[in-house]
Design a protein around this motif. Structure first.
Motif, mmCIF file in Angstrom:
data_model
loop_
_atom_site.group_PDB
_atom_site.id
_atom_site.type_symbol
_atom_site.label_atom_id
_atom_site.label_comp_id
_atom_site.label_asym_id
_atom_site.label_seq_id
_atom_site.Cartn_x
_atom_site.Cartn_y
_atom_site.Cartn_z
ATOM 1 N N ASP A 147 0.854 -1.187 0.134
ATOM 2 C CA ASP A 147 -0.126 -0.095 -0.024
ATOM 3 C C ASP A 147 0.821 1.123 0.078
ATOM 4 O OD1 ASP A 147 -2.316 -1.584 -0.024
ATOM 5 O OD2 ASP A 147 -2.648 -1.203 2.207
ATOM 6 N N THR A 166 -7.045 9.551 10.211
ATOM 7 C CA THR A 166 -7.508 8.853 9.129
ATOM 8 C C THR A 166 -6.104 8.500 8.182
ATOM 9 O OG1 THR A 166 -9.643 9.848 9.011
ATOM 10 C CG2 THR A 166 -8.942 9.155 7.003
ATOM 11 N N THR A 195 -4.975 7.926 4.440
ATOM 12 C CA THR A 195 -5.178 7.776 3.019
ATOM 13 C C THR A 195 -4.134 6.918 2.261
ATOM 14 O OG1 THR A 195 -6.456 9.737 3.045
ATOM 15 C CG2 THR A 195 -5.970 8.791 0.836
ATOM 16 N N TYR A 196 -4.625 5.705 1.531
ATOM 17 C CA TYR A 196 -3.466 5.129 0.966
ATOM 18 C C TYR A 196 -3.942 4.510 -0.345
ATOM 19 C CZ TYR A 196 -6.171 1.074 2.787
ATOM 20 O OH TYR A 196 -7.251 0.153 2.859
ATOM 21 N N ARG A 200 -3.959 1.486 -3.266
ATOM 22 C CA ARG A 200 -3.854 0.125 -3.441
ATOM 23 C C ARG A 200 -4.559 -0.255 -4.865
ATOM 24 N NH1 ARG A 200 -6.534 -3.628 0.766
ATOM 25 N NH2 ARG A 200 -5.025 -2.985 2.037
ATOM 26 N N ASP A 220 -6.348 2.132 -6.608
ATOM 27 C CA ASP A 220 -7.577 2.643 -5.996
ATOM 28 C C ASP A 220 -7.135 3.668 -4.669
ATOM 29 O OD1 ASP A 220 -9.485 1.866 -7.912
ATOM 30 O OD2 ASP A 220 -9.423 -0.301 -6.824
ATOM 31 N N GLU A 221 -7.695 4.455 -4.473
ATOM 32 C CA GLU A 221 -7.353 5.423 -3.155
ATOM 33 C C GLU A 221 -8.242 4.943 -2.009
ATOM 34 O OE1 GLU A 221 -5.932 9.690 -3.145
ATOM 35 O OE2 GLU A 221 -7.935 9.869 -2.078
ATOM 36 N N ARG A 222 -7.893 4.582 -0.958
ATOM 37 C CA ARG A 222 -8.712 4.131 0.132
ATOM 38 C C ARG A 222 -8.428 5.107 1.259
ATOM 39 N NH1 ARG A 222 -9.078 -2.313 -0.746
ATOM 40 N NH2 ARG A 222 -8.823 -2.551 -2.996
ATOM 41 N N SER A 223 -9.298 4.820 2.227
ATOM 42 C CA SER A 223 -8.930 5.309 3.753
ATOM 43 C C SER A 223 -9.429 4.566 4.600
ATOM 44 C CB SER A 223 -9.336 6.654 3.957
ATOM 45 O OG SER A 223 -10.940 6.641 3.842
ATOM 46 N N ALA A 224 -8.507 4.503 6.000
ATOM 47 C CA ALA A 224 -8.762 3.905 7.144
ATOM 48 C C ALA A 224 -8.385 4.621 8.478
ATOM 49 C CB ALA A 224 -7.899 2.707 7.245
#
Length: 349
Positions: free
Chosen positions: A300, A330, A332-333, A335, A338-342
């Motif tokens: 990632d 938060t 943001t990465y 993968r 696709d940009e995702r966040s956790a």
């Protein structure tokens, strides 16, 4: 702009952003418009009282400031207690274990030995081997109450000029500054306009109540304007961090609880198509750690922590340095494009 240690020799360069300021205004021959008022000039009484405050602070604190000499460095230190412990920067002591300490008030140099060093936050403690009977430990203030605009004095031994004092204000608080690749990233720093020159490292940043609110450690440098320190941009480790780490080093001989926030990953800088840093790629994830629990995996690409853009390993370290273990952020990465966040609850590193 780069940032460098303020010891006399062996300074390490650090990354920071260059700030440019512009001026506007009319010709010096222009007269003020009708009804305009000139800036108020401080009365002699006000100036006199301020000068008295400065002199009082110098009398109270300068006896607590020392010069530290090693084979390779010359820096400053602050008397921490009446047992002869002195706090300074880790980069001042370097790899040395024996030192000469000279008090700002004069006298022959005294021998001192290393107690502990903590390069991760650029702090160290040494102890005078045969401390004098009358020491003047500094009073450390509450750095959480430091405010922008507050008047401060910096005391140390710049360029080997012992017992020097400079004056300025607190320019900003809560700064996170990296000391360069592979070196410490320090959070919650106090930025000051007081001159921080080579040799000031490890000295005292003091308020007008004669309290040490920080330990000067870094001075900004802008390679566009030569190799000297950038005027008016210096950084100090806050007193709260100094007390916490110094107490641990004195009691345990090392720092046992650094209280530094961590994601629980190892990363490397990745370059984009324009060959510029584009993020921090996750190489390894600590099993059961914060990132692992949030679903972040090796491969990632971390690009943001909250609103802070992540372009490389240094900016990630700076973003985390402004947080404490247990804080929720938060991340943001990217993968597979696709940009995702956790949401991640930070651990301790």
């Amino acid at each position: 702009m780069t940032v460098s240690h303020t010891c006399r020799r062996g300074a390490a360069l650090l990354c920071a952003a260059a700030l440019l300021a512009g001026c506007t205004g009319g010709s010096p021959d222009e007269s003020p418009s009708p009804g305009a008022t000139s800036p108020a000039t401080p009365s002699p009484t006000v100036v006199g009282e301020l000068e008295k405050s400065y002199r009082k602070v110098v009398r109270n604190v300068l006896p607590s400031v020392v010069q530290i000499t090693t084979d390779n460095e010359l820096g400053s230190g602050v008397v921490y207690d009446d047992e002869g412990h002195i706090v300074t920067n880790a980069h001042v002591v370097g790899k040395s274990r024996a030192f000469e300490v000279t008090f700002a008030t004069g006298g022959d140099p005294l021998n001192a030995r290393l107690v502990a060093t903590h390069p991760d936050q650029d702090l160290a403690v040494i102890r005078i081997s045969d401390p004098p009977k009358k020491l003047h430990p500094a009073v450390f203030g509450d750095s959480t109450k430091v405010e922008v605009g507050q008047i401060v004095l910096a005391m140390g031994n710049p360029l080997g000029l012992s017992s020097s004092v400079t004056q300025g204000i607190v320019s900003a608080v809560g700064r996170s500054v990296s000391e360069g690749r592979g070196r410490a990233t320090i959070g919650n720093m106090v930025q000051t306009s007081a001159a921080i020159n080579p040799g000031n490292s490890g000295g005292a940043l003091v308020n007008l109540s004669s309290q040490v609110i920080g330990v000067p450690t870094l001075a900004a440098r802008d390679p566009q304007f030569g190799t000297g320190p950038a005027p008016g941009i210096g950084f100090a480790i806050p007193a709260a961090t100094v007390r916490n780490l110094a107490d641990q080093m004195i009691e345990h001989g090392r720092v046992v609880d650094p209280q530094k926030a961590a994601l629980g990953v190892s990363v490397r800088t990745v370059l984009g198509e324009d060959f510029r840093p584009a993020g921090a790629s996750v190489v390894e994830v600590v099993r059961g750690g914060p990132a692992d629990r949030a679903g972040i995996r090796p491969g990632d690409l971390l690009v943001k922590v909250d609103s802070t853009q992540i372009t490389d390993v240094v900016t990630l370290a700076e973003a985390l340095a402004g947080h404490k273990p247990g804080d929720r952020v938060t991340v943001t990465y990217v993968r597979a494009g696709d940009e995702r966040s956790a949401r991640v609850t930070l651990g301790e590193g």
